[in-house]
Design a protein around this motif. Structure first.
Motif, PDB file in Angstrom:
ATOM      1  N   PHE A  58       4.941 -21.280  39.500  1.00  0.00           N
ATOM      2  CA  PHE A  58       5.382 -20.120  38.716  1.00  0.00           C
ATOM      3  C   PHE A  58       4.185 -19.303  38.236  1.00  0.00           C
ATOM      4  O   PHE A  58       4.164 -18.070  38.363  1.00  0.00           O
ATOM      5  CB  PHE A  58       6.217 -20.588  37.523  1.00  0.00           C
ATOM      6  N   CYS A  59       3.171 -19.992  37.701  1.00  0.00           N
ATOM      7  CA  CYS A  59       1.992 -19.276  37.199  1.00  0.00           C
ATOM      8  C   CYS A  59       1.232 -18.600  38.334  1.00  0.00           C
ATOM      9  O   CYS A  59       0.696 -17.499  38.159  1.00  0.00           O
ATOM     10  CB  CYS A  59       1.080 -20.242  36.454  1.00  0.00           C
ATOM     11  N   ALA A  62       2.972 -15.434  39.171  1.00  0.00           N
ATOM     12  CA  ALA A  62       2.725 -14.432  38.129  1.00  0.00           C
ATOM     13  C   ALA A  62       1.310 -13.866  38.234  1.00  0.00           C
ATOM     14  O   ALA A  62       1.096 -12.653  38.081  1.00  0.00           O
ATOM     15  CB  ALA A  62       2.948 -15.064  36.749  1.00  0.00           C
ATOM     16  N   ALA A  65       1.138 -11.453  41.176  1.00  0.00           N
ATOM     17  CA  ALA A  65       1.788 -10.186  40.846  1.00  0.00           C
ATOM     18  C   ALA A  65       0.895  -9.339  39.938  1.00  0.00           C
ATOM     19  O   ALA A  65       0.760  -8.123  40.128  1.00  0.00           O
ATOM     20  CB  ALA A  65       3.132 -10.450  40.174  1.00  0.00           C
ATOM     21  N   ALA A  66       0.252 -10.000  38.954  1.00  0.00           N
ATOM     22  CA  ALA A  66      -0.630  -9.269  38.048  1.00  0.00           C
ATOM     23  C   ALA A  66      -1.855  -8.738  38.786  1.00  0.00           C
ATOM     24  O   ALA A  66      -2.273  -7.587  38.576  1.00  0.00           O
ATOM     25  CB  ALA A  66      -1.052 -10.185  36.897  1.00  0.00           C
TER      26      ALA A  66
END
Length: 460
Positions: A58-59, A62, A65-66
């Motif tokens: 999950f991280c 993220a 995406a960032a």
């Protein structure tokens, strides 16, 4: 050493080793990342063992995406979205890195505060070493897959740049002789019995005499017919690479020499003289192929480059026998040349062209950086604007886009429709099994050359 340099990176043993290393490494890190830690939340052990791997995945998503948002929208490192496949192949690497950090943290928590070191304390060191090896395996897997998608480095030699480094400078024997009579036209030229079987690659620096632009070295492909006596008057194809990148990308990812030799073999040794030019000055530069606050790139490509080619090489000076071409940024540049300078470049090969030149995803950033916010100064140089205002009868454009690249298929459809309306002869094709990668340029080049050959009168 030659054996190592010839190793294929996109298929064969290296690919399978990368798959095996990636699977084993990710399996180990997922297992080790879910092992019991010094403190555990309440709940079933099987659920606890899934928490760290799930959190890492999950991280990682993220963070990707960032980073994508930062590179494309905030810092404008890339003018468009990164391909989904590239982001997907990056996910295992980032996940593995986070799991590796987890293993290091747990090992430190278990041993860092113990003095003296307990018996068996070598186990954490072995665990860290194993986790590091697993991380490297996953990084290798992701790197091989991303490279395979872009299709840029096919061999170890491509990756290390050794093959390109061995290309010789253009020697005097291959240059034109001032005052010498022009060679015969293609219609009146017959290939000699001792015609070489393949062309040659050379390199040279094209000076920015009028533009003041400092480019990297250009690469020149001279077909077999160029080395005949007498040399025929050959057509010219000026190529540009993607961005970021450089002229050498056409030699590695574009497989230029092999494609041109295949074309020459099917046409009695005749093929265009190809000059792969640098319009950016550096791997990360972006001049938009325009004259702007950034550089006088248009003057370099429309004045300096043609003057150098006509002065240095034995080619047909007739603009109807000249074409510009490229991939991605290079295709956008080729579109600019054929629409802004139809008296110099009468045809274009546009593989995965952008809709218009861009420094950033937001159009306003491009206009602000290059033209101090003057939208009209930018618009009047774009292909779509020019094709609304001018007619191009007698000129031609070949478009290609990867069938797995919907964004650039959309651009191709938009540009090809505008080109037809402006009088261009147009052919547009989707390249099978290709995304926004060098496969599009390499696979599309043979059909693009056939398109040019029909316009230039080159017959089999």
């Amino acid at each position: 050493m030659d054996f190592i340099e010839d190793l294929r990176l996109v298929d064969g043993p290296v690919l399978w080793i990368a798959w095996a290393a990636g699977a084993a490494g990710m399996g180990y890190l997922l297992w080790r990342g879910g092992q019991r830690r010094t403190s555990q939340p309440p709940g079933p052990r099987w659920l606890q063992s899934l928490l760290a791997p799930a959190a890492a995945i999950f991280c990682a998503a993220a963070l990707l995406a960032a980073a994508h948002w930062l590179l494309v929208y905030a810092l404008s490192v890339f003018p468009g979205e990164l391909p989904r496949e590239v982001l997907a192949w990056s996910l295992p690497a980032v996940t593995a890195l986070l799991l590796w950090i987890t293993v290091l943290w747990v090992s430190w928590r278990r041993t860092g505060a113990r003095t003296p070191a307990p018996e068996g304390s070598r186990r954490p060191a072995r665990r860290i070493a194993a986790a590091t090896g697993a991380l490297l395996g996953v990084l290798l897997f992701s790197a091989v897959q991303i490279n395979g998608y872009f299709g840029l480095n096919h061999t170890v030699s491509d990756l290390m740049g050794t093959a390109v480094a061995r290309i010789q400078p253009l020697e005097d024997a291959l240059k034109s002789t001032p005052g010498a009579p022009a060679g015969p036209g293609l219609a009146g030229w017959k290939p000699p019995a001792d015609l070489p079987a393949s062309g040659v690659l050379r390199r040279a620096v094209i000076p920015g005499t009028s533009s003041g632009f400092q480019s990297r070295e250009a690469y020149i492909y001279l077909p077999p017919a160029y080395r005949a006596t007498p040399r025929p008057a050959l057509p010219v194809l000026v190529l540009f690479s993607g961005q970021p990148g450089g002229p050498a990308d056409w030699l590695t990812g574009g497989a230029l020499r092999a494609r041109m030799d295949q074309f020459a073999a099917a046409h009695h040794g005749v093929a265009p003289v190809v000059v792969v030019v640098d319009p950016n000055g550096s791997a990360s530069g972006n001049t938009l192929c325009m004259d702007s606050r950034i550089a006088r790139a248009d003057t370099f490509l429309a004045v300096d480059v043609p003057a150098w080619i006509n002065r240095t090489l034995d080619v047909d000076p007739d603009p109807s026998k000249w074409a510009a071409g490229g991939f991605s940024f290079g295709a956008t540049c080729a579109m600019q040349m054929v629409t802004r300078h139809p008296d110099i470049y009468s045809s274009a090969l546009a593989f995965s062209s952008e809709k218009e030149p861009a420094l950033a995803k937001e159009r306003e950033k491009t206009i602000a950086a290059a033209f101090a916010g003057d939208t009209e100064a930018f618009d009047r140089q774009t292909p779509l604007r020019l094709m609304q205002e001018r007619r191009y009868e007698g000129h031609g454009i070949y478009f290609g886009a990867g069938e797995r690249d919907p964004e650039f298929i959309g651009y191709m459809n938009l540009l090809s429709e505008a080109a037809r309306a402006a009088g261009f002869s147009v052919e547009a094709r989707r390249i099978p099994d290709a995304g926004h990668s060098w496969e599009t340029g390499s696979k599309g080049l043979p059909a693009g050359l056939d398109f040019l050959a029909s316009r230039w009168g080159i017959t089999q």
